[in-house]
Design a protein around this motif. Structure first.
Motif, PDB file in Angstrom:
ATOM      1  N   TYR A 140       6.718   5.702  -4.924  1.00  0.00           N
ATOM      2  CA  TYR A 140       6.135   5.983  -3.629  1.00  0.00           C
ATOM      3  C   TYR A 140       4.949   6.927  -3.813  1.00  0.00           C
ATOM      4  O   TYR A 140       4.994   7.866  -4.598  1.00  0.00           O
ATOM      5  N   ILE A 141       3.863   6.683  -3.087  1.00  0.00           N
ATOM      6  CA  ILE A 141       2.618   7.438  -3.270  1.00  0.00           C
ATOM      7  C   ILE A 141       2.857   8.933  -3.077  1.00  0.00           C
ATOM      8  O   ILE A 141       3.443   9.362  -2.083  1.00  0.00           O
ATOM      9  N   SER A 156       0.808  -1.223   0.000  1.00  0.00           N
ATOM     10  CA  SER A 156       0.000   0.000   0.000  1.00  0.00           C
ATOM     11  C   SER A 156       0.839   1.270   0.000  1.00  0.00           C
ATOM     12  O   SER A 156       0.309   2.361   0.153  1.00  0.00           O
ATOM     13  N   ALA A 157       2.139   1.161  -0.161  1.00  0.00           N
ATOM     14  CA  ALA A 157       3.004   2.336  -0.119  1.00  0.00           C
ATOM     15  C   ALA A 157       3.431   2.793  -1.505  1.00  0.00           C
ATOM     16  O   ALA A 157       4.147   3.776  -1.630  1.00  0.00           O
ATOM     17  N   PHE A 158       2.987   2.096  -2.542  1.00  0.00           N
ATOM     18  CA  PHE A 158       3.445   2.410  -3.880  1.00  0.00           C
ATOM     19  C   PHE A 158       2.267   2.671  -4.814  1.00  0.00           C
ATOM     20  O   PHE A 158       1.177   2.162  -4.605  1.00  0.00           O
ATOM     21  N   ASP A 159       2.524   3.453  -5.823  1.00  0.00           N
ATOM     22  CA  ASP A 159       1.496   3.898  -6.756  1.00  0.00           C
ATOM     23  C   ASP A 159       1.914   3.549  -8.184  1.00  0.00           C
ATOM     24  O   ASP A 159       1.744   4.339  -9.095  1.00  0.00           O
ATOM     25  N   THR A 160       2.489   2.360  -8.361  1.00  0.00           N
ATOM     26  CA  THR A 160       3.061   1.971  -9.652  1.00  0.00           C
ATOM     27  C   THR A 160       2.032   1.243 -10.501  1.00  0.00           C
ATOM     28  O   THR A 160       1.449   0.265 -10.054  1.00  0.00           O
ATOM     29  N   PRO A 161       1.799   1.692 -11.736  1.00  0.00           N
ATOM     30  CA  PRO A 161       0.841   0.988 -12.594  1.00  0.00           C
ATOM     31  C   PRO A 161       1.520  -0.066 -13.468  1.00  0.00           C
ATOM     32  O   PRO A 161       2.744  -0.076 -13.631  1.00  0.00           O
ATOM     33  N   GLY A 185       0.509  -4.740 -19.715  1.00  0.00           N
ATOM     34  CA  GLY A 185       1.077  -5.978 -19.197  1.00  0.00           C
ATOM     35  C   GLY A 185       2.425  -5.851 -18.533  1.00  0.00           C
ATOM     36  O   GLY A 185       2.881  -6.799 -17.893  1.00  0.00           O
ATOM     37  N   PHE A 186       3.097  -4.705 -18.652  1.00  0.00           N
ATOM     38  CA  PHE A 186       4.432  -4.548 -18.082  1.00  0.00           C
ATOM     39  C   PHE A 186       4.422  -3.507 -16.978  1.00  0.00           C
ATOM     40  O   PHE A 186       3.838  -2.439 -17.122  1.00  0.00           O
ATOM     41  N   GLU A 187       5.103  -3.832 -15.880  1.00  0.00           N
ATOM     42  CA  GLU A 187       5.174  -2.912 -14.751  1.00  0.00           C
ATOM     43  C   GLU A 187       5.907  -1.635 -15.159  1.00  0.00           C
ATOM     44  O   GLU A 187       6.981  -1.678 -15.759  1.00  0.00           O
ATOM     45  N   ALA A 188       5.318  -0.489 -14.804  1.00  0.00           N
ATOM     46  CA  ALA A 188       5.905   0.810 -15.148  1.00  0.00           C
ATOM     47  C   ALA A 188       6.605   1.405 -13.933  1.00  0.00           C
ATOM     48  O   ALA A 188       6.348   2.540 -13.530  1.00  0.00           O
ATOM     49  N   PHE A 189       7.514   0.625 -13.348  1.00  0.00           N
ATOM     50  CA  PHE A 189       8.141   1.011 -12.088  1.00  0.00           C
ATOM     51  C   PHE A 189       8.871   2.352 -12.192  1.00  0.00           C
ATOM     52  O   PHE A 189       8.778   3.197 -11.310  1.00  0.00           O
ATOM     53  N   ARG A 190       9.610   2.559 -13.264  1.00  0.00           N
ATOM     54  CA  ARG A 190      10.344   3.821 -13.447  1.00  0.00           C
ATOM     55  C   ARG A 190       9.730   4.653 -14.574  1.00  0.00           C
ATOM     56  O   ARG A 190      10.399   5.538 -15.104  1.00  0.00           O
ATOM     57  N   ASN A 191       8.507   4.358 -14.946  1.00  0.00           N
ATOM     58  CA  ASN A 191       7.910   5.010 -16.104  1.00  0.00           C
ATOM     59  C   ASN A 191       6.868   6.045 -15.733  1.00  0.00           C
ATOM     60  O   ASN A 191       6.022   6.390 -16.541  1.00  0.00           O
ATOM     61  N   VAL A 192       6.890   6.543 -14.498  1.00  0.00           N
ATOM     62  CA  VAL A 192       5.982   7.615 -14.093  1.00  0.00           C
ATOM     63  C   VAL A 192       6.784   8.900 -14.000  1.00  0.00           C
ATOM     64  O   VAL A 192       7.714   9.006 -13.197  1.00  0.00           O
ATOM     65  N   TYR A 193       6.435   9.870 -14.842  1.00  0.00           N
ATOM     66  CA  TYR A 193       7.176  11.124 -14.948  1.00  0.00           C
ATOM     67  C   TYR A 193       6.375  12.259 -14.327  1.00  0.00           C
ATOM     68  O   TYR A 193       5.178  12.142 -14.087  1.00  0.00           O
ATOM     69  N   ARG A 194       7.061  13.347 -14.077  1.00  0.00           N
ATOM     70  CA  ARG A 194       6.411  14.558 -13.589  1.00  0.00           C
ATOM     71  C   ARG A 194       6.854  15.723 -14.461  1.00  0.00           C
ATOM     72  O   ARG A 194       8.032  16.047 -14.532  1.00  0.00           O
ATOM     73  N   GLY A 230       7.223  15.851 -17.546  1.00  0.00           N
ATOM     74  CA  GLY A 230       8.172  15.398 -18.552  1.00  0.00           C
ATOM     75  C   GLY A 230       9.516  14.968 -18.017  1.00  0.00           C
ATOM     76  O   GLY A 230      10.409  14.624 -18.786  1.00  0.00           O
ATOM     77  N   PHE A 231       9.684  14.972 -16.684  1.00  0.00           N
ATOM     78  CA  PHE A 231      10.969  14.627 -16.079  1.00  0.00           C
ATOM     79  C   PHE A 231      10.923  13.231 -15.488  1.00  0.00           C
ATOM     80  O   PHE A 231       9.940  12.806 -14.883  1.00  0.00           O
ATOM     81  N   ARG A 232      12.037  12.546 -15.609  1.00  0.00           N
ATOM     82  CA  ARG A 232      12.251  11.265 -14.951  1.00  0.00           C
ATOM     83  C   ARG A 232      12.639  11.512 -13.494  1.00  0.00           C
ATOM     84  O   ARG A 232      13.343  12.466 -13.170  1.00  0.00           O
ATOM     85  N   GLY A 233      12.178  10.633 -12.599  1.00  0.00           N
ATOM     86  CA  GLY A 233      12.578  10.711 -11.198  1.00  0.00           C
ATOM     87  C   GLY A 233      12.480   9.348 -10.554  1.00  0.00           C
ATOM     88  O   GLY A 233      11.626   8.541 -10.910  1.00  0.00           O
ATOM     89  N   ARG A 234      13.330   9.062  -9.603  1.00  0.00           N
ATOM     90  CA  ARG A 234      13.365   7.720  -9.035  1.00  0.00           C
ATOM     91  C   ARG A 234      12.037   7.338  -8.395  1.00  0.00           C
ATOM     92  O   ARG A 234      11.570   6.220  -8.507  1.00  0.00           O
ATOM     93  N   PHE A 235      11.378   8.271  -7.695  1.00  0.00           N
ATOM     94  CA  PHE A 235      10.169   7.907  -6.968  1.00  0.00           C
ATOM     95  C   PHE A 235       8.961   8.743  -7.389  1.00  0.00           C
ATOM     96  O   PHE A 235       8.037   8.927  -6.616  1.00  0.00           O
ATOM     97  N   PHE A 236       8.924   9.235  -8.620  1.00  0.00           N
ATOM     98  CA  PHE A 236       7.784  10.034  -9.039  1.00  0.00           C
ATOM     99  C   PHE A 236       6.496   9.218  -9.025  1.00  0.00           C
ATOM    100  O   PHE A 236       5.446   9.696  -8.670  1.00  0.00           O
ATOM    101  N   GLY A 237       6.550   7.984  -9.438  1.00  0.00           N
ATOM    102  CA  GLY A 237       5.343   7.179  -9.476  1.00  0.00           C
ATOM    103  C   GLY A 237       5.475   5.910  -8.684  1.00  0.00           C
ATOM    104  O   GLY A 237       4.647   5.023  -8.791  1.00  0.00           O
TER     105      GLY A 237
END
Length: 503
Positions: free
Chosen positions: A61-62, A32-37, A41-50, A52-59
């Motif tokens: 950690y909630i 319940s601590a993560f907001d990763t979609p 079919g593939f986990e977007a662990f590092r594919n949540v941007y803010r 247009g920027f990449r960030g380690r925990f943008f998507g």
């Protein structure tokens, strides 16, 4: 997913904002601590941007959604514009920008299990000529849970300044700070043969009351935009993030003792100190060659992530799932050092060509250089370097004003496989390819739109357990495939009656 939809649906979490998008589902995990979609079919662990920027925990950690203007979902490998990532797609969170007309909003939400959420939004000009604008978004969230001992408290603030130096030059500065206290909740356990969810109350918590994630996240974004003339524009963007976290968690395993009621547990502690920096420079231009219209994009980006996260993962006292007794003190054991440095360089180009008024060709490519360096007590300094070219091509044909047919092919350079094999060999990076075809339509004078997509995704170089020593090493074998059909429908059927549907 525009702001109107976020407000109508009373969205608090990013995963709630994505519920109406086809091919996107929450990733089951993270306590319940993560907001990763998951996307296609593939986990977007590092594919949540803010923005247009990449960030380690943008998507990962909630994070708050109070400051978002909209949420964008880009399907398929997006490596040409955004660098290495999972092939399913990416999510981009777009922040609210200052307005020239003053606006103020104060909202209060109440929900079950002691949920209270207060949000504030204020914006307007700071100078009479309206060249300097501001906006501030604030959120305070306090929430319990249907699970004992579980809850979350969040404070979030996001000030934005926009300076319009002239009609052609604009500068924006965006700061975002969030403090979170959240209890990890791994859920229930399975028991019996065949295994079934244990017959205990859904409220039963199998960790310890001291479990807690204490997180401080500070981010800064800078944007400079200059129009040389109506056809040529340059954008310079920079972001930095300081992420500090202390994780404490006792979690139940699915291994029972001989009494068939006491379950083994593990103890986890980690202290993270993370900094990352992201810089992007791109130029957009429009011109004609022999009557053919071109819209070109040329760019380069740089990303550096420095991670220091000493941790410990060990066994903890078991707990009786039927009559639990809490209060076992937390462990005080030395943490194992763990550091990692990730550095990416990339250059890219794209050309959108209008061959005819109703026929458009898109072509582009990107070259990436990536270096991952890690170190721990059990693993001496390990440096892995990857580089690859990723092409992209697409075609759109519009036989009727309300109908567009399209097809595309994209390749991507995925995440680095930073571990090594049992024999000490470095693994190749993950790669992906996607074929997609579909159609887009509009009805009711553009008020209602629909998309039908057919896609075929493949991903290579996936790590799987080594048959010789599956607990300590991996081998690189096989390929994953995801293929399917997606349908999205959105718009206004009648005045005051809007619809969103997806399959």
């Amino acid at each position: 997913v525009p702001r109107e939809v976020l407000d109508d649906r009373q969205v608090i979490l990013l995963q709630d904002a994505l519920e109406t998008v086809s091919g996107v589902v929450p990733f089951a995990g993270g306590g319940s601590a993560f907001d990763t979609p998951r996307i296609r079919g593939f986990e977007a662990f590092r594919n949540v941007y803010r923005d247009g920027f990449r960030g380690r925990f943008f998507g990962n950690y909630i994070q708050s959604t109070a400051h978002l203007e909209r949420v964008e979902v880009l399907k398929g490998p997006a490596s040409v514009l955004y660098g290495r990532m999972e092939p399913g797609g990416l999510v981009n969170q777009v922040s609210k920008q200052p307005l020239a007309t003053p606006y103020y909003s104060l909202q209060q939400q109440f929900g079950s299990f002691d949920l209270y959420r207060t949000t504030l939004d204020a914006t307007g000009p700071l100078t009479e000529d309206k060249s300097l604008l501001y906006r501030v978004n604030f959120e305070y969230l306090d929430s319990g849970s249907f699970r004992d001992f579980v809850g979350a408290e969040t404070v979030f603030v996001a000030p934005v300044l926009t300076w319009n130096l002239s009609d052609r030059t604009h500068i924006a500065l965006n700061l975002q700070y969030q403090h979170s206290d959240r209890v990890t909740d791994r859920g229930l356990v399975a028991i019996g043969d065949p295994p079934r969810i244990a017959p205990i109350p859904f409220s039963r918590y199998l960790g310890e009351p001291f479990n807690n994630d204490d997180v401080d996240d500070l981010q800064a974004f800078f944007l400079l935009t200059h129009d040389f003339n109506p056809d040529w524009t340059v954008n310079l963007r920079f972001s930095t993030q300081q992420f500090d976290a202390h994780y404490l968690a006792v979690e139940a395993t699915n291994t029972f003792l001989a009494d068939n009621r006491s379950v083994e547990r593990t103890f986890f502690e980690e202290i993270d100190d993370i900094q990352n920096y992201n810089a992007v420079l791109d130029i957009t231009g429009r011109f004609r060659t022999r009557g053919v219209k071109h819209t070109v994009l040329l760019g380069a980006d740089y990303y550096l992530d420095e991670f220091d996260g000493p941790f410990v993962f060990t066994s903890f006292s078991p707990i009786d799932i039927f009559t639990p007794v809490y209060g076992t003190p937390r462990l005080s054991v030395p943490l194992t050092p763990s550091t990692q440095s990730t550095e990416y360089y990339g250059v890219y180009f794209q050309d959108q060509i209008d061959l005819l008024d109703n026929l458009h060709l898109l072509g582009g490519g990107r070259y990436d250089w990536a270096t991952t360096e890690s170190q721990s007590d059990t693993n001496p300094t390990d440096r892995i370097e990857d580089e690859a070219f990723s092409p992209r091509v697409g075609l759109v044909y519009q036989p009727l004003p309300w109908l567009s047919l399209y097809g595309s092919y994209i390749e991507s350079l995925g995440g680095a496989n930073s571990a090594r094999s049992r024999t000490g060999e470095a693994f190749e990076p993950e790669t992906g390819q996607q074929y997609e075809a579909g159609l887009k339509t509009e009805w009711l004078e553009g008020r209602l739109s629909a998309t039908l997509a057919f896609y075929h995704l493949t991903k290579q170089n996936i790590l799987t357990p080594d048959p010789v020593d599956p607990n300590n090493f991996s081998v690189q074998t096989g390929e994953a495939r995801s293929q399917g059909i997606e349908f999205d429908l959105a718009g206004q059927i009648l005045p005051g009656w809007s619809i969103i549907a997806s399959y």
